[in-house]
Design an enzyme around this catalytic site. Structure first.
Site, PDB file in Angstrom:
ATOM      1  N   GLU A   1       4.897  -0.675 -39.642  1.00 32.43           N
ATOM      2  CA  GLU A   1       5.947  -1.513 -39.063  1.00 32.43           C
ATOM      3  C   GLU A   1       6.086  -2.863 -39.763  1.00 32.43           C
ATOM      4  O   GLU A   1       7.164  -3.438 -39.819  1.00 32.43           O
ATOM      5  CB  GLU A   1       5.718  -1.730 -37.563  1.00 32.43           C
ATOM      6  CG  GLU A   1       5.967  -0.498 -36.698  1.00 32.43           C
ATOM      7  CD  GLU A   1       4.730   0.381 -36.530  1.00 32.43           C
ATOM      8  OE1 GLU A   1       3.727   0.147 -37.243  1.00 32.43           O
ATOM      9  OE2 GLU A   1       4.767   1.300 -35.684  1.00 32.43           O
TER      10      GLU A   1
ATOM     11  N   GLN B   1      -0.105   1.542 -24.284  1.00 30.65           N
ATOM     12  CA  GLN B   1       0.714   0.913 -25.324  1.00 30.65           C
ATOM     13  C   GLN B   1       1.583  -0.209 -24.791  1.00 30.65           C
ATOM     14  O   GLN B   1       2.684  -0.439 -25.272  1.00 30.65           O
ATOM     15  CB  GLN B   1       1.545   1.957 -26.077  1.00 30.65           C
ATOM     16  CG  GLN B   1       0.658   2.893 -26.877  1.00 30.65           C
ATOM     17  CD  GLN B   1       1.403   3.674 -27.937  1.00 30.65           C
ATOM     18  OE1 GLN B   1       2.560   4.018 -27.765  1.00 30.65           O
ATOM     19  NE2 GLN B   1       0.715   3.971 -29.028  1.00 30.65           N
TER      20      GLN B   1
ATOM     21  N   LYS C   1      11.553   1.449 -21.532  1.00 27.74           N
ATOM     22  CA  LYS C   1      12.036   2.831 -21.650  1.00 27.74           C
ATOM     23  C   LYS C   1      13.016   3.198 -20.535  1.00 27.74           C
ATOM     24  O   LYS C   1      14.002   3.888 -20.775  1.00 27.74           O
ATOM     25  CB  LYS C   1      10.837   3.793 -21.621  1.00 27.74           C
ATOM     26  CG  LYS C   1      11.212   5.218 -22.007  1.00 27.74           C
ATOM     27  CD  LYS C   1       9.975   6.099 -22.132  1.00 27.74           C
ATOM     28  CE  LYS C   1      10.345   7.490 -22.670  1.00 27.74           C
ATOM     29  NZ  LYS C   1       9.164   8.353 -22.775  1.00 27.74           N
TER      30      LYS C   1
END
Ligand SMILES: Cc1ncc(C[n+]2csc(CCOP(=O)(O)OP(=O)(O)O)c2C)c(N)n1
Lengths: 590, 171
Positions: free
Chosen positions: A53, A116, A165
């Site tokens: 990333e 996470q 999400k």
């Protein structure tokens, strides 16, 4: 009014399309699956799957810097987001416009140490220009458009959007970019008229003028560089550029003095020291440029053009401050200069140039082709030859950080803006490889080269995988010295040559490594091979890794030691002994 | 231009911001990240219709640093206005403190007498304690607290400074 609803993920894609985004650099994960599913279904956007990333952010920086567009990054939550921190900080320091979309755990799990989960907005608050946590899908379109606006307006910078999400899955309304107006953020573009008049008066009355320009000129767009060139030629003043500004004024122009600062040219630094009027354009008086502040251009009246009011009077007090976009301000200055028929006194200007030519006559970038008793290629020579071969091509040069970066800045001449990609403010090793890759995606036909060295390259070497996978013909040009060269140079000069942790092993063999990635590898072991290797590198249609074995004891000169004044510049190795560069104040500086 | 040797000044700065999550963290992070001083900081929503909050910061630094602080604050995206009340003319500056004092016997009378001079109100009282509410300048509050010390000071809670310009103009 149609009340059509879309999922958050659909809204992201619609907004990216609305914003004209063509390429994004990213890496998927659990919470970004809805987004990646939408990416799968569309075909206006090219997603580049990087290998790390951090590299996604640097690639977006290279893309942005070489196009003046906003670079876009998509990463997952937790480790995906934390991996972007170095890249975001780099973009903030160098004013690169980016939008980074980071996935986040569902809103109801935020704060629960979910799998996470990281406090991404908290972590990135100080390394972004602005950031958002979107909790309602109905805010998403507005936030996305605002993010692009904030990233590119005023002094550009990175903006992060944290996207849980459940928001990506939830349904809401879409608003297009033209319907979104920012409540507060409206940076000033036009400069104040009275200040512009004062600036022109001051400049016209100069006897020893200098134009000192930086990365702000590049950010303002190619037109700003054209105006800078015009104004400089109209006035007859010499022009020097910062590391970030290279390309803003043509390097081949006789009025160009080269880069200034710690490793700038003798003539640029002495002209800065002795000038009586300084026009600073889109430059921020960084410590690498000013050296010892109390001795910085002691006799000069200073005019400063900058879009960011906080850059003005931060390190150096100026006499005329003009807040505005470089292009708009230069346009007004040029017009005012012409209207008032301003001219700098020809006799004074001539005397000033006589002095400058005398400094130039020292030929500060000269080096000894077989100095240090070594027959290995001099790194300066390798760069000179690279420049020679690149001259007639449309080419972009990225660098990593260290000696090779400074040599590239000194020995490659840039005629146009946006063709030089380097990490100036943060000095991020590992920037170059992905930045060159980002530029290559933006300019498929151009030659994109990264000038690097073994230590920096290894900080993002995994991207060899990306360039091979996407058949991007990036040229990786390694000045191999098996040391952390710049660290070694400081240890030699300021720590009696105690090379603490700065010498590397002779591995890996980059030609073999390239081969493992399916990339062509070439090596030049002596100076006579350099030209052929460069020619072969450029002739090959795909990516190439080139290793030039260079003299590991070579140092970057000229050098103004940290904390010293411009006129205390050291020209070469022999001179280093008889200056008192090791002041206590200087030693604590970096 | 000896920026380093210039005298330290105290300034009271009013900042109008969007009342959105994280805005206070942004302001505080700016001060800690750049090494600026916060002597006092208060915040509350002042315009519910437009969802705006007002932050009042008392800070100290050389004139060059104070200028930097204002420019850096203005640069934050959710900031609408930054106003240096110290520079921009006369203004009123107030702070409120709640001060708990152990007081029995003679001390009880003495603390009430001092409270009277400072126009502090008793907002809670027990057999052996008073809690005073006192409003005024930071100096006045400091003086009051100092006088309460020998009488049996137990606890202090202060709001920090709020300030507003005199006259008919908004921030
Ligand atoms: C991420 C990161 N870590 C450490 C440094 C400190 N640093 C600056 S230059 C340098 C050495 C770079 O070595 P190399 O990439 O081999 O380049 P050279 O100087 O030899 O050309 C180091 C360690 C840095 N700039 N960035």
């Amino acid at each position: 009014m149609s009340k059509e609803v879309f999922s958050g993920a659909e809204i992201v894609l619609k907004a990216l399309k609305d914003q004209g985004v063509e390429v994004v650099f990213g890496y998927p994960g659990g919470v970004t699956l809805p987004l990646y599913d939408e990416i799968y279904k569309q075909n206006f956007l090219r997603h580049v799957l990087v290998r790390h990333e951090q590299a996604a952010v640097h690639a977006a920086e290279g893309y942005a810097r070489s196009t003046n567009k906003v670079g876009v990054v998509i990463v997952t939550s937790g480790p995906g987001a934390t991996n972007t921190v170095t890249g975001l900080t780099d973009a903030l320091m160098d004013s690169i416009p980016l939008v980074c979309i980071a996935g986040q755990v569902p809103t109801q799990l935020i704060g629960n140490d979910a799998f996470q989960e990281a406090d991404t907005t908290g972590i990135t608050r100080s390394c972004t220009k602005h950031n958002y946590l979107v909790k309602d899908v109905n805010d998403l379109a507005r936030v996305l458009h605002e993010a692009f606006y904030v990233a590119r307006s005023g002094r550009p910078g990175p903006v992060l959007i944290d996207l849980p999400k459940d928001v990506a899955v939830g349904k809401g309304a879409y608003v297009s970019a033209d319907k979104v107006k920012h409540r507060t953020y409206k940076p000033r573009v036009k400069g104040e008229r009275a200040a512009i008049q004062r600036a022109v008066k001051l400049l016209a009355a100069a006897k020893r003028p200098i134009v000192y320009a930086g990365g702000g000129v590049i950010n303002s767009g190619p037109e700003a560089s054209a105006l800078l060139t015009r104004l400089t030629r109209m006035t007859g003043a010499p022009c020097t550029l910062t590391l970030m500004g290279l390309g803003a004024f043509p390097a081949s122009d006789p009025q160009f003095l080269g880069m200034l600062g710690m490793h700038g040219t003798y003539e640029a630094n002495l002209a800065m020291h002795d000038c009586d009027v300084m026009l600073a354009v889109g430059a921020r008086f960084d410590d690498r440029v000013t050296g010892k502040l109390s001795a910085f251009a002691p006799g000069a009246k200073k005019i400063h053009i900058d879009i960011d009011p906080s850059s003005i009077n931060k390190n150096v007090l100026v006499d005329v401050a003009i807040v505005g976009d470089v292009m708009a301000v230069l346009e007004d200055i040029v017009a005012e200069w012409q209207e008032t028929r301003s001219r700098i006194d020809a006799k004074a200007l001539k005397a000033w140039w006589v002095q400058i030519e005398e400094w130039r006559g020292r030929k500060c970038l000269r080096y000894k082709p077989n100095g240090n008793g070594s027959t290995l290629t001099k790194p300066q020579y390798a760069i000179e030859r690279l420049f020679h071969h690149l001259k007639d091509r449309e080419s972009y040069v990225a660098t990593d950080v260290g000696q090779h970066q400074m040599w590239a800045a000194q020995y490659i001449g840039f005629e146009q803006p946006n063709h030089w990609l380097t990490s100036g403010g943060l000095g991020t090793m590992g920037y170059g490889m992905p930045a060159a890759m980002g530029a290559q995606f933006a300019h498929p036909k151009a030659t994109c080269v990264v000038v690097t060295s073994e230590a920096s390259l290894q900080m993002n070497i995994q991207e060899l995988g990306t360039i091979e996978a996407y058949k991007q013909p990036v040229k990786v040009f390694i000045l191999r010295n098996n040391t952390l060269g710049m660290v070694r140079q400081w240890q030699e000069m300021f720590y009696e040559d105690r090379l603490s942790e700065s010498v590397l092993e002779q591995k890996p063999d980059f030609v073999k490594l390239a081969d493992a990635y399916g990339i062509k590898g070439l090596r030049a072991t002596k100076p006579e091979e350099v030209d052929d290797v460069i020619a072969a590198m450029l002739a090959h249609p795909g990516p190439v890794v080139v290793e030039i074995l260079t003299d590991p004891r070579e140092n970057v000169f000229p050098m103004i030691p940290a904390g010293a004044a411009h006129n205390e510049i050291i020209l070469g190795a022999g001179e280093a002994d008889d200056t008192d560069e090791g002041s206590a104040e200087g030693m604590v500086l970096v | 231009m000896n920026a380093e040797t210039a005298a330290i000044e105290y300034h009271t700065i009013g900042v109008l911001v969007d009342n959105e999550p994280g805005v206070l963290a942004r302001v505080i992070g700016l001060f800690s990240g750049r090494g600026y001083n916060i002597e006092s900081l208060t915040v509350s929503e002042v315009d519910p219709t437009n969802r705006m909050s007002r932050i009042t910061i008392v800070t100290s630094g050389t004139p060059m640093i104070i200028e930097q602080i204002k420019a850096q604050l203005s640069r934050l995206v959710p900031v609408h206005r930054v106003s240096d009340l110290t520079m921009e003319g006369p203004h009123v500056q107030r702070e409120l403190a709640l001060i708990k004092v152990r007081s029995t016997g003679e001390h009880r009378v003495e603390s009430l007498r001092i409270a009277d001079i400072f126009r502090a109100n008793v907002v809670d009282s027990t057999n052996d304690s008073f809690t005073f509410q006192v409003v005024g300048s930071t100096d006045k509050l400091n003086a009051f607290i100092e006088l309460m010390q020998p009488l049996g000071l137990i606890d202090v809670s202060r709001t920090g400074v709020v300030a507003i310009a005199r006259g008919n103009k908004p921030l």
